[in-house]
Each structure stands twice: as C-alpha cells, then as structure tokens.
Scaffold this motif. Structure first.
Motif, PDB file in Angstrom:
ATOM      1  N   LEU B 247       0.853  -1.183   0.000  1.00 54.03           N
ATOM      2  CA  LEU B 247       0.000   0.000   0.000  1.00 54.03           C
ATOM      3  C   LEU B 247       0.891   1.236   0.000  1.00 54.03           C
ATOM      4  N   VAL B 248       0.538   2.194  -0.845  1.00 53.19           N
ATOM      5  CA  VAL B 248       1.323   3.431  -0.949  1.00 53.19           C
ATOM      6  C   VAL B 248       0.392   4.610  -0.701  1.00 53.19           C
ATOM      7  N   PHE B 249       0.652   5.338   0.363  1.00 54.05           N
ATOM      8  CA  PHE B 249      -0.151   6.516   0.683  1.00 54.05           C
ATOM      9  C   PHE B 249       0.548   7.779   0.190  1.00 54.05           C
ATOM     10  N   ALA B 250      -0.261   8.765  -0.209  1.00 57.98           N
ATOM     11  CA  ALA B 250       0.291  10.041  -0.683  1.00 57.98           C
ATOM     12  C   ALA B 250      -0.395  11.190   0.061  1.00 57.98           C
ATOM     13  N   PRO B 251       0.098  11.538   1.229  1.00 55.99           N
ATOM     14  CA  PRO B 251      -0.516  12.635   1.984  1.00 55.99           C
ATOM     15  C   PRO B 251      -0.226  13.978   1.329  1.00 55.99           C
ATOM     16  N   SER B 252      -1.085  14.951   1.618  1.00 55.20           N
ATOM     17  CA  SER B 252      -0.766  16.279   1.097  1.00 55.20           C
ATOM     18  C   SER B 252      -0.891  17.378   2.147  1.00 55.20           C
ATOM     19  N   THR B 253      -1.128  17.003   3.390  1.00 55.28           N
ATOM     20  CA  THR B 253      -1.113  17.994   4.481  1.00 55.28           C
ATOM     21  C   THR B 253      -0.431  17.354   5.688  1.00 55.28           C
ATOM     22  N   PRO B 254       0.050  18.167   6.614  1.00 56.69           N
ATOM     23  CA  PRO B 254       0.581  17.588   7.856  1.00 56.69           C
ATOM     24  C   PRO B 254      -0.456  16.714   8.564  1.00 56.69           C
ATOM     25  N   GLN B 255      -1.709  17.113   8.518  1.00 56.39           N
ATOM     26  CA  GLN B 255      -2.762  16.291   9.126  1.00 56.39           C
ATOM     27  C   GLN B 255      -2.808  14.897   8.496  1.00 56.39           C
ATOM     28  N   GLU B 256      -2.702  14.854   7.173  1.00 55.58           N
ATOM     29  CA  GLU B 256      -2.717  13.541   6.520  1.00 55.58           C
ATOM     30  C   GLU B 256      -1.441  12.757   6.833  1.00 55.58           C
ATOM     31  N   MET B 257      -0.341  13.459   7.051  1.00 49.41           N
ATOM     32  CA  MET B 257       0.882  12.747   7.444  1.00 49.41           C
ATOM     33  C   MET B 257       0.615  11.971   8.731  1.00 49.41           C
ATOM     34  N   LEU B 258      -0.074  12.596   9.676  1.00 51.57           N
ATOM     35  CA  LEU B 258      -0.382  11.904  10.928  1.00 51.57           C
ATOM     36  C   LEU B 258      -1.417  10.805  10.691  1.00 51.57           C
ATOM     37  N   ASP B 259      -2.517  11.167  10.060  1.00 54.76           N
ATOM     38  CA  ASP B 259      -3.613  10.205   9.900  1.00 54.76           C
ATOM     39  C   ASP B 259      -3.168   8.985   9.095  1.00 54.76           C
ATOM     40  N   MET B 260      -2.451   9.244   7.999  1.00 56.04           N
ATOM     41  CA  MET B 260      -2.068   8.127   7.134  1.00 56.04           C
ATOM     42  C   MET B 260      -1.002   7.254   7.785  1.00 56.04           C
ATOM     43  N   THR B 261      -0.135   7.848   8.600  1.00 58.10           N
ATOM     44  CA  THR B 261       0.862   7.034   9.294  1.00 58.10           C
ATOM     45  C   THR B 261       0.170   6.101  10.280  1.00 58.10           C
ATOM     46  N   MET B 262      -0.811   6.633  10.988  1.00 61.72           N
ATOM     47  CA  MET B 262      -1.551   5.767  11.920  1.00 61.72           C
ATOM     48  C   MET B 262      -2.239   4.639  11.164  1.00 61.72           C
ATOM     49  N   ARG B 263      -2.884   4.998  10.080  1.00 52.64           N
ATOM     50  CA  ARG B 263      -3.592   3.994   9.285  1.00 52.64           C
ATOM     51  C   ARG B 263      -2.603   2.983   8.692  1.00 52.64           C
ATOM     52  N   ALA B 264      -1.450   3.496   8.300  1.00 52.62           N
ATOM     53  CA  ALA B 264      -0.435   2.621   7.710  1.00 52.62           C
ATOM     54  C   ALA B 264      -0.059   1.493   8.666  1.00 52.62           C
ATOM     55  N   PHE B 265       0.090   1.820   9.947  1.00 51.57           N
ATOM     56  CA  PHE B 265       0.448   0.762  10.906  1.00 51.57           C
ATOM     57  C   PHE B 265      -0.656  -0.275  11.017  1.00 51.57           C
ATOM     58  N   ASP B 266      -1.899   0.186  11.103  1.00 53.46           N
ATOM     59  CA  ASP B 266      -3.000  -0.768  11.207  1.00 53.46           C
ATOM     60  C   ASP B 266      -3.037  -1.698  10.002  1.00 53.46           C
ATOM     61  N   LEU B 267      -2.915  -1.097   8.822  1.00 52.83           N
ATOM     62  CA  LEU B 267      -3.023  -1.903   7.599  1.00 52.83           C
ATOM     63  C   LEU B 267      -1.800  -2.786   7.417  1.00 52.83           C
ATOM     64  N   SER B 268      -0.662  -2.279   7.846  1.00 51.89           N
ATOM     65  CA  SER B 268       0.568  -3.056   7.723  1.00 51.89           C
ATOM     66  C   SER B 268       0.449  -4.360   8.514  1.00 51.89           C
ATOM     67  N   PHE B 269      -0.168  -4.260   9.688  1.00 53.03           N
ATOM     68  CA  PHE B 269      -0.351  -5.485  10.494  1.00 53.03           C
ATOM     69  C   PHE B 269      -1.533  -6.302   9.997  1.00 53.03           C
ATOM     70  N   ARG B 270      -2.579  -5.617   9.516  1.00 50.77           N
ATOM     71  CA  ARG B 270      -3.732  -6.369   9.022  1.00 50.77           C
ATOM     72  C   ARG B 270      -3.309  -7.264   7.862  1.00 50.77           C
ATOM     73  N   TYR B 271      -2.503  -6.705   6.951  1.00 46.03           N
ATOM     74  CA  TYR B 271      -2.111  -7.474   5.770  1.00 46.03           C
ATOM     75  C   TYR B 271      -0.744  -8.148   5.918  1.00 46.03           C
ATOM     76  N   ARG B 272      -0.090  -7.900   7.032  1.00 50.00           N
ATOM     77  CA  ARG B 272       1.284  -8.413   7.210  1.00 50.00           C
ATOM     78  C   ARG B 272       2.132  -8.079   5.983  1.00 50.00           C
ATOM     79  N   ASN B 273       2.244  -6.797   5.741  1.00 49.28           N
ATOM     80  CA  ASN B 273       2.964  -6.326   4.557  1.00 49.28           C
ATOM     81  C   ASN B 273       3.471  -4.909   4.872  1.00 49.28           C
ATOM     82  N   PRO B 274       4.620  -4.521   4.350  1.00 50.26           N
ATOM     83  CA  PRO B 274       5.046  -3.139   4.553  1.00 50.26           C
ATOM     84  C   PRO B 274       4.047  -2.150   3.932  1.00 50.26           C
TER      85      PRO B 274
END
Lengths: 475, 477
Positions: B247-274
């Motif tokens: 999964l590749v996220f493309a944030p465009s605000t500091p808020q999305e940097m935070l939100d997407m990083t949090m989501r990235a961890f959840d999804l990274s563990f859900r799918y067991r994938n970077p």
C-alpha cells in the motif's frame, strides 16, 4: 540421545520426507553440522531454548531453521546481525544468535557485523569460516588463503585479489565486544574448545554482559575437493598459520543491558508531544479580511540566524490558535548556517490551498538582498517591513505597496538581546497591518516560551517596541 | 570410592550416516571403519562400529556432524535396528505450543488542542500514537526531522531509537523488530529508499509489517534535497525483486501525514505487509494544523511473531520456499492479499461533480492544483481536482465516474509522468479504452508546479479539442 534443541523431525527440510526428516542438508564432513551440534548443546545446557531466536544467514547455513527448535528468522545476505539487533531491542529478554558464514559475514555483511559488534548489545555471533563460498559453488571467499584455487580464483589467490580477512582480530579490535575467540573443529581437543567457546558466547548474552563473537574454522571437503580427513588436515596445516586460534578478547564487563519497557500511557505520550487539553483564548472577532478575503500570504526573508523561521512559526501558531488554517514552509540556502533563510506563511479562513507565497500580501525583509529579491513580488495593496538598521539605502518600492523601515536590529540591541529582532518585526507587523490583535501574538509568544518563562518579559517588550516603531503610543 | 557412571557406546542408523569418516580418525581403539557395502537408501558407504573393542569414550559422537548421526546407545534398547526412526525420534517435530494473538488495545485520548507541527513531525507523532516504539533510521535530508523528533521522544516513552549504520541496516533492523511482532518505522528520502528496497522485498516475502516514510527528493543519483515525486514508480512498481506490492499513501497535508501514518500501521499489520508513505520534501518541512485522534494504540503481540518465548517458539520468519510448487502457492497467497488490499484505495475530489477538466495531482502539487482549480472556477472554467490518496492501489473506481463529463485530464506532478503512468495503467486494467486526452504540468529538480502555471496551462488548452473524447491509443500516438 541427541539434543532436544533439534526438532524431532526436520519438517522444513523437504517437508521432512524420507531421510531428510532426520538428516541435515550439509555435505559429508562439513563443519557446519558440528557447529550446529555445539550450539544446540549450549542452548540446552543454559536452559534458553524458549527464549532463543536464531537468525539464519544466506550461504550453506541458510537452512539452520530446518533444525533448531527455537524461534527462527531467516535474513537477507549479510544482514543477519542487523536483523538480530531488531529482535534484541524488540524483546530484550530474547537470546539472539546470528549464525553466519564467511561470505555472508566477511564480505557482503561487513558493515552490519562491524556496526553490530561495536554497538555491543548482548548478541551472540557464530562465524563459520571455511575459506570458500559453499552454497554458490566454491568461489573465492574474503577468507580464502593466498594461492588457494577456487572457481573464481582458478590460478590461486594473489595480491591482485587481496589478502584473507582476519575477522576475529578485526572484531576484537572494537570496543563493543566483550568476548571474541577463534576455534576449530579438526580434532577432539579443538572440538572441545569450540563447544566451550560457543557456550561461553551464549552465557555472556544470558548474563546481559555484551556482544560475543566465536569464529569457527570449519571444513568444506566438497569445495576443497578433499576427503573429510584431508580437509581436517588442511584446516590445521594451511588455515591455522593465517587464522591463529585462541581468545582474541575477553573483557570483564558487568551486566548492563536492561532497557526499559515501552510506555503506552496516553498522558506520557501527550506530555512528550506537547498535546494540550487546555483551550487557548481567542481574540479575533473575525478573519482579517481587510488584508485578503480568504487567504493571506506572507513571506519572511533574511539570513540564517535572523529568526525568520521562528517568527513564521509564531505566525502560523497564532493563526491556528484563532481557529484559522495556517501553514509555514521554510526554504534555506545550501549552507547549513548563515545562508539565506526564507519562510512562506499562509493564514486562511477555511483551508490553505497552495502553501507557497510567490506573491505575498506581506513581506518582512531582514536584510538588503532579501528586500531587493522579493519587494517586487508583493501584491498591490500589500505591506513591506524591512530592517532599516541594516538596510540604509532601500531599493525603490513597487507602486501601491506600503513600506515601513523599522530599526529591528537596533531596537533588539538596545534591549540587550539582538536575537529578538524577529519579535520586534512581529510587533511592527501587528501595528502596520492589524493582522491579529496584540493578545493573539502575545499568546503565541508565551506558548512558544512556556519552557523558558524567563524570556517572556523581554519578548513582550520587544514586541511592544516593534509596534511603537510603526504607531507610537499617543497616551 | 567415586561412583563410576557407565558411558553409553555409540549407535548409528546407517541411513543417517553420510560416510564422512570424521569418527574414524578420532577413534583411539580403531573400532570404526567404513562398511564394505553401499547403503541402498542413501547411496553412500556408511561406517560400521565394532562394539566389542569400543571403550565408549564418546569422541566419535562429538565428531559426528549429524544431529541424528552417532548417538549414545541406551542400555535397554536392544532392537533399535528394527525400529522405525519416527518411533524413535517422535512424530511431532516440536513440543512448542500453538501461539495465539495477544490483541492490540485502543486507548482513549482526551480531546486536545490542535498541534502546530511540520509534516515530518506529524508522521512521527502518528507513529507514536499507532503504538510504534521502535524507530530505526539513517539521517538523510529532507526527512531528518522525523528521525530527530523520534530521537528526542522515544526515550521519554521508554521506546527504542537506533541510528543504523546505513539504510540497508535500517530495513533489516525493521525486519528483525517486525519479525518479533513489533511496530517499527523509518523516515528516509529517495536515495535511502533505493537502498531499502532489497529489505522491503524480503519483508514482503516473509510477510512482515513496517512503515516506510519516504520524503521524496530530486534525483537521479544524488540529485538534490529539494522536493520531487519521482519515487512513485519505485513504490508502486519497483519494491525490490520479485512479485512485490505494498500500500502506498500520498498525503498532502501535515494532518494527513499523521492520519495516514496511523492507518499505515494498522493496515501493515492487518495485511502483514510493509506500507509506504510517499511525501515530498515540501510537505515534510511544511508546518500546519494537526488534530489528534480520539484514541491511540497499545500494541499486542501477533500469534505469528518470533518473539523469543515459549509460546512463539515454533514460529519462523522466512521468505524461502525452495520447492517450486511451494513458492508458487506462496505467490498465489500474496496475490490474494494484493487483491484484498484494493479495498484500501482512497481518493479525495474537489468540485469534480460537473468538471470537464479533471486535474490529477497528489502530495504538495495537489495543493497548488487545488488553488488553481478554485481560481479556474472563479473564471468560469469547469475544473475539478482528483487527488489519489493511495497510489497503489490506484483509486480508479473513484475516478471512472468522473470520465462521464470529462473532456481533458491534466496531470500536475513533480515527475516526468510517473503519476500519469499509474493512472494510465489503472485505466487500462479497468478495461477503459476511451478516455479524454491527457495533458500535463511537470517540473523536476526540486521545482514544484505552481498554481499560476496550472491555470495558464489549462487556459491555453486548445478549445476545440475539449469537446471530443479520443481513445487512449491515440493519446499515446
């Protein structure tokens, strides 16, 4: 009976079918099997089977995880020590063994092994040196002897191919390791020493004393094209002069490795990141639409040390405190200190769209080059504030722009702190544009200085002097 | 009288003997010799032991390299030769228990005032909120602030900050920490990301989670430290060797940097994938308003972790599948995961409902594009912004409805069309053969497309060519 640290059946070895369920994949007479046995015995003797995480490398011992009934991780070529660190810091109670061959450790993984050894976390590295690449088919290893013929040094290793790497000596020269020894397997006495060294290497980890490294000179009869017995003699006669056996480092170090348990308490996290549950007062009755309807852009320009970025941050913070959206983007010259330093700021009623300020409503210039460079970009009806103490001959200002020369540096110097010239500039900005009420600025300044309260009065004074430089107090 | 313990004499299944003879040379009594026949099952000549002359010294057992080679013969085992080895050594490969998940917990956070932080800081804070307490990294501009903030905050949270010897080491520290089931991350920038790709491939193969924040900078080579978007191809199409995706996220605000990083961890563990977060240098340095979420994560330990205790002892982290059929099955499993990840596709649209000109942009250029779209709308031009928030999978399902009224697609990017390539490939995969012509506003080398350029480009589009949609192949020609 064999050690219970080996699986009863090697299910991972071709699904444990046929003889492979109880046989290793190693060639007849290979030294790896012995090193495996001594490692298994040591794990058994120390009672650490459940805690042990073995990191398998790339090379002939890539399938170490077929055999050891412990937690297993297989690493990329040369990276086993880096992977071992990841395991060790994730669970400091785990006992982590990185088992590597000479190509893996002494060639492609040199950076990792040296850095890991120097870091010195309690990790045990078993380094099996048989002077040749086994898995890829008998090529020259970093530990291949001079004149030794291999499939990639068919005429014998010579000076153009470099000399053999003496890893135990190299590792022992570092500060991190607590114990380094080179052992061999070619006779009963050496095997006994090897067994003891491997156990000691693990023991030092169990006792949380530090990094240990055991180099094992091993036989590769297949690629030496010898019988196992000849290979034993070859190690003794050819390898020993180059790789002398013995303890290379054995330092007494108290147990030290006791990292804390990670904290997941919300209050600790909020404290660390500066999250505040306390709402700050607001002073703006409405968005400062007298400057721009929805989105005000500013540029602060000077050289490093002028405080442009700090002032820009305060402006963004002030805007956000008032419930608006705000952004700040810095831009630096290539010098790490003393070069150009520009800051673009936007303060928007709803949402900042484009965060750059190519055509600002307000420019604050701290030096002459900045003023010359950006004065013409300021929008009609905009405002320019420049430091008249360092810019004595300002360039002609564009039409329809109000320019104020403010002696920022001089005021700050008079206050005894030249660094606060950026706060003087903010005071002047407030008076010249009415961007926000005075209290909005002061709140942002106090918030930024909450850990340096002693600095607050001086900054407040600087801000007031800045204001007065534009609109002298009449009362 | 000291008690004498009788030592066992050696025993060997001929099938487990590889005939190396290391036991022969060590035997002081010359009791061991090679047999005079080849073992039919192994094809090698095993050793034979003359137990009558053997004095049970045990040296042969120490010299045997095989775990199930020469072993001590228990006195009561008289008929071993006739035993099935599986009876002798057991059917169960291990006595380790079957591990179970120790689940993550979500812990409520009090309502907080917005933070005013840089994009890089916001991503670091997002990681901490997501339960990351293991940071590994190598300093590289323009991502370094993220690592520096971690260096200052991790000790306050009893977490781990480790400055690695290189980006290669970084990704392998993450491999190890992830193998132990922990949430780890790094900040890097383009050249560093290149170095991490090998490790990312290994992580995908071994099904390990981890979050990579790549603050893209100018390239190729050393390039410069200014913003670019030229790692889209690496993140979407080139995550190391083999059949890899993340999964590749493309944030465009500091808020999305935070939100997407949090989501990235959840999804990274859900799918067991970077999971990869692609930012640009501008976004990493940009300070903005960041709201904190309602809760944070206290991570557990997944059942698959190689944690280093009894419960997880049977686990293995590996990307090796030696048998072709095993590796094919593994890849089919990965493909099913990649397919499942498609539900994570995300996009944001801005005034697209009636848009005839669809501007497509991500990261900071999307903000310039948004400003341009707003300006164009004031000028009466029906423009809209389509902003992919995930680049892989590309959110094509959200894009397709826009084609109904679109007459032009305008790509805005700080790359020579890497985002455009993703769009074209997604359209092709979606069997869309007819779509409007694609124009673009591109910059490289650290220059981002500016709002006025986008407006000018769109105003300069040939008016007549808007009216008719042409086929994709014609666009290419």
């Amino acid at each position: 009976m064999s050690s219970t640290v080996f699986y009863d059946r090697f299910e991972r070895h071709s699904h444990g079918e046929g003889l492979k369920g109880q046989s290793t994949h190693y060639c007849a007479g290979c030294g790896h099997g012995l090193a495996h046995k001594y490692l298994a015995e040591a794990i058994d003797a120390l009672g650490i089977q459940d805690q042990t995480v073995a990191v398998s490398p790339v090379g002939c011992s890539v399938f170490l995880y077929y055999y050891f009934d412990v937690g297993n991780t297989q690493a990329a070529h040369g990276r086993a020590p880096a992977v071992a660190i990841g395991h060790k810091v994730a669970n400091p109670e785990s006992i982590v063994v990185s088992y590597q061959g000479d190509g893996d450790l002494a060639s492609i993984g040199l950076a990792e092994i040296v850095a890991t050894a120097q870091l010195g976390l309690p990790i045990t590295v078993i380094f099996v040196n048989n002077a040749i690449y086994g898995m890829t088919g008998g090529q020259m290893a970093p530990t291949t002897l001079m004149q030794q013929k291999t499939s990639s040094s068919p005429y014998g290793r010579d000076m153009y191919m470099g000399q053999p790497m003496k890893m135990a000596e190299l590792i022992a020269g570092l500060d991190g390791p607590v114990y380094v020894e080179r052992v061999a397997l070619f006779d009963a006495k050496q095997r006994n020493r090897a067994r003891k060294a491997i156990k000691k290497g693990l023991q030092l980890q169990v006792e949380k004393r530090g990094f240990s490294f055991v180099e094992v000179l091993a036989e590769c009869p297949t690629h030496l094209k010898m019988t196992p017995e000849q290979a034993e003699s070859w190690v003794r006669e050819k390898m020993l002069p180059v790789f002398p056996l013995g303890v290379k480092k054995d330092e007494t170090r108290d147990a030290w490795y006791a990292p804390p348990t990670p904290n997941y308490e919300p209050q600790a996290l909020l404290g660390a990141i500066g999250g505040s549950t306390e709402a700050l007062p607001r002073y703006c009755s409405s968005y400062p639409a007298h400057i721009a309807a929805h989105d005000i852009s500013l540029k602060l320009a000077g050289s490093g040390g002028d405080g442009a970025q700090t002032a820009a941050m305060l402006l963004a913070r002030a805007g956000i405190n008032e419930g608006f959206d705000a952004t700040h983007i810095p831009s630096y010259g290539p010098e790490s200190r003393g070069g150009t330093s520009y800051a673009d700021i936007h303060i928007a009623a709803e949402e900042v769209l484009s965060p750059a300020s190519p055509h600002p409503h307000v420019l604050i210039a701290f030096n002459a080059p900045s003023l010359t460079k950006f004065a013409s970009t300021v929008r009609e009806g905009g405002t320019i504030l420049y430091d008249s103490s360092v810019i004595d001959a300002p360039p002609p200002m564009p039409d329809g722009v109000t320019a104020y020369g403010v002696p920022m540096t001089r005021i700050a110097a008079d206050l005894g702190k030249p660094l606060v010239k950026n706060i003087v500039a903010l005071g002047a900005l407030q008076a010249a544009t009415g961007l926000f009420p005075v209290d909005t600025f002061l709140t942002a300044i106090r918030q930024a200085l909450k850990d340096k309260c002693a600095m607050i009065p001086l900054n407040e004074e600087a801000f007031e002097w800045g204001r007065q430089s534009i609109a002298p107090r009449t009362n | 009288m000291p008690q004498v313990t009788e030592r066992p004499k050696p025993f060997l299944f001929p099938e487990f003997c590889k005939g190396c003879g290391r036991c022969i040379s060590v035997c002081q009594k010359h009791s061991i010799h090679f047999a005079d026949h080849i073992n039919a099952r192994t094809g090698v000549v095993p050793i034979e032991i003359d137990l009558d002359t053997c004095n049970a010294c045990g040296l042969c057992m120490d010299a045997c390299p095989e775990p199930y080679g020469l072993i001590g013969r228990p006195v009561d085992a008289t008929d071993w030769e006739l035993e099935d080895p599986s009876h002798l050594f057991g059917h169960r490969p291990t006595t380790a228990p079957v591990p179970v998940d120790i689940p993550d917990q979500r812990v409520a956070l009090p309502a907080c005032e917005p933070l005013v932080v840089k994009g890089n800081y916001a991503a670091a804070i997002g990681a901490l909120l997501a339960g990351c307490r293991h940071f590994f990294g190598y300093p590289i501009t323009p991502s370094t602030e993220g690592a520096e903030l971690m260096a200052s905050l991790m000790p306050k949270l009893q977490g781990v900050f480790l400055q690695a010897v290189s980006e290669v080491a970084t990704v392998n520290h993450m491999y190890g920490a992830a193998s132990a089931g922990q949430r780890s991350m790094t900040f890097t920038s383009s050249p560093g990301f290149s170095l991490m790709l090998e490790g990312i491939s290994y992580m995908i193969g071994a099904e390990l989670p981890g979050v990579f924040v790549n603050i893209m900078r100018g390239g190729p080579g050393l390039g410069n430290i200014a913003p670019e978007q030229t790692d889209i191809k690496l993140a979407c199409r080139g995550l190391g060797h083999g059949n890899t995706h993340a999964l590749v996220f493309a944030p465009s605000t500091p808020q999305e940097m935070l939100d997407m990083t949090m989501r990235a961890f959840d999804l990274s563990f859900r799918y067991r994938n970077p999971v990869v977060i692609l930012g640009d240098g501008y976004l990493g340095q940009m300070t903005g308003r960041v709201m904190l979420p309602r809760d944070m994560v206290k991570p557990g330990i997944p059942a698959w972790a190689v944690w280093g205790d009894a419960m997880h002892r049977r686990n293995l982290t590996s990307s090796i599948m030696l048998a072709e059929t095993d590796l094919e099955q593994h890849n089919e499993h990965l493909n099913r995961k990649y397919e499942a990840m498609k539900v994570e596709a995300m996009a944001d649209t801005f005034v697209c409902d009636d848009a005839e000109i669809i501007v497509v942009a991500c990261n900071t250029p999307a903000r310039m594009a948004k400003g341009a779209v707003q300006e164009l709308r004031h000028m009466g031009v029906k423009a809209g912004l389509f902003r992919p928030q995930t680049l892989w999978p590309f959110p094509v399902d959200a894009f397709l409805p826009l084609l109904a009224h679109a007459r032009r697609i305008v790509m805005v990017e700080a790359s020579p069309g890497q985002l455009e390539d993703e769009l074209r490939l997604a359209l092709s995969r979606a069997d869309v053969r007819t779509y409007p012509p694609i124009s673009s506003v591109q910059h490289f080398g650290g220059i981002l497309p500016q709002q006025h350029e986008i407006v000018t480009r769109i105003m300069d589009l040939p008016a007549g060519s808007h009216a008719q949609a042409v086929s994709g192949s014609e666009v290419l020609a």
